[in-house]
Design an enzyme around this catalytic site. Structure first.
Site, PDB file in Angstrom:
ATOM      1  N   HIS A  70      -6.767  -5.551   0.810  1.00  0.00           N
ATOM      2  CA  HIS A  70      -7.006  -5.502  -0.630  1.00  0.00           C
ATOM      3  C   HIS A  70      -7.019  -4.041  -1.061  1.00  0.00           C
ATOM      4  O   HIS A  70      -7.426  -3.153  -0.301  1.00  0.00           O
ATOM      5  CB  HIS A  70      -8.353  -6.143  -0.967  1.00  0.00           C
ATOM      6  CG  HIS A  70      -8.372  -7.619  -0.821  1.00  0.00           C
ATOM      7  ND1 HIS A  70      -9.247  -8.412  -1.516  1.00  0.00           N
ATOM      8  CD2 HIS A  70      -7.631  -8.473  -0.073  1.00  0.00           C
ATOM      9  CE1 HIS A  70      -9.049  -9.676  -1.210  1.00  0.00           C
ATOM     10  NE2 HIS A  70      -8.071  -9.737  -0.312  1.00  0.00           N
ATOM     11  N   GLU A  72      -8.878  -2.181  -3.101  1.00  0.00           N
ATOM     12  CA  GLU A  72     -10.114  -1.396  -3.074  1.00  0.00           C
ATOM     13  C   GLU A  72     -10.602  -1.138  -1.649  1.00  0.00           C
ATOM     14  O   GLU A  72     -11.107  -0.057  -1.348  1.00  0.00           O
ATOM     15  CB  GLU A  72     -11.212  -2.024  -3.939  1.00  0.00           C
ATOM     16  CG  GLU A  72     -11.522  -3.473  -3.668  1.00  0.00           C
ATOM     17  CD  GLU A  72     -10.691  -4.459  -4.477  1.00  0.00           C
ATOM     18  OE1 GLU A  72      -9.457  -4.459  -4.345  1.00  0.00           O
ATOM     19  OE2 GLU A  72     -11.291  -5.246  -5.227  1.00  0.00           O
ATOM     20  N   CYS A 100     -13.573  -9.055  -5.055  1.00  0.00           N
ATOM     21  CA  CYS A 100     -13.948 -10.305  -4.399  1.00  0.00           C
ATOM     22  C   CYS A 100     -15.198 -10.049  -3.541  1.00  0.00           C
ATOM     23  O   CYS A 100     -15.654  -8.903  -3.426  1.00  0.00           O
ATOM     24  CB  CYS A 100     -12.790 -10.782  -3.527  1.00  0.00           C
ATOM     25  SG  CYS A 100     -12.526  -9.751  -2.050  1.00  0.00           S
ATOM     26  N   CYS A 103     -14.647  -7.253  -0.845  1.00  0.00           N
ATOM     27  CA  CYS A 103     -14.544  -5.898  -1.393  1.00  0.00           C
ATOM     28  C   CYS A 103     -15.856  -5.440  -2.034  1.00  0.00           C
ATOM     29  O   CYS A 103     -16.238  -4.280  -1.887  1.00  0.00           O
ATOM     30  CB  CYS A 103     -13.390  -5.829  -2.377  1.00  0.00           C
ATOM     31  SG  CYS A 103     -11.795  -6.091  -1.552  1.00  0.00           S
TER      32      CYS A 103
END
Length: 186
Positions: A70, A72, A100, A103
């Site tokens: 992801h 981030e 999410c 993260c």
């Protein structure tokens, strides 16, 4: 001995000029991700006091075949490497989509000082939509959150990406009143 009272979550800061610059860059990264078939999410990590960018990334789950790739999370890893410390209390993470659970947990575990995000994620958001991981008083660190910076372009980028993907997957529906043409009748 009295039980500890939960601390209130940090108040929301107003977006700074550095936040806006970083979000514009994150949106560019998100558009670049969409162009190669990745979900359009971009992230930038910068030093809060100076505005100096430390790292940036976009989603790479499909490209890397990595469920953890992801934007981030990858930007946080790169920022920690850049400063030589896993503690990023002096940093701001700017991301186009609400993080999410994975993260948001990484943001807390990295002791990030501020989080700025664009679009809410009603299906998987773990900052304010479904969960409040970044401000949960039961955890050992709380993050100052700025919600909704450039939310409209962030959300529209995601909507357009998924609209295009759905159009490629599903054949068009026949119009009312017309029978579909079978391949042997053409």
């Amino acid at each position: 001995m009295r039980p500890k009272r939960p601390q209130p979550p940090p108040t929301q800061d107003a977006p700074t000029d550095a936040d806006k610059r970083a979000m514009r860059r994150a949106l560019k990264l998100a558009r670049d991700a969409a162009a190669i078939g990745e979900t359009p999410v971009g992230a930038v990590v910068y030093e809060t006091a100076t505005g100096r960018a430390l790292a940036e990334a976009s989603n790479r789950r499909e490209h890397d075949a990595d469920p953890c790739a992801h934007a981030e999370l990858m930007a946080i890893r790169a920022a920690a490497e850049a400063v030589g410390d896993w503690r990023l209390h002096h940093c701001t993470v700017v991301v186009t989509l609400e993080p999410c659970p994975m993260c948001a947990g990484a943001i807390v575990n990295a002791r990030v000082g501020r989080l700025v995000y664009g679009a809410d994620d009603p299906k998987a958001g773990a900052v304010e939509s479904l969960y409040e991981i970044c401000t949960d008083p039961r955890l050992n660190h709380r993050v100052s959150v700025v919600r909704g910076l450039m939310a409209k372009p962030s959300a529209e980028l995601l909507r357009a990406f998924f609209r295009e993907r759905r159009a490629k997957v599903k054949p068009p529906k026949p119009r009312a009143g017309r029978a579909p043409v079978k391949p042997d009748q053409a």
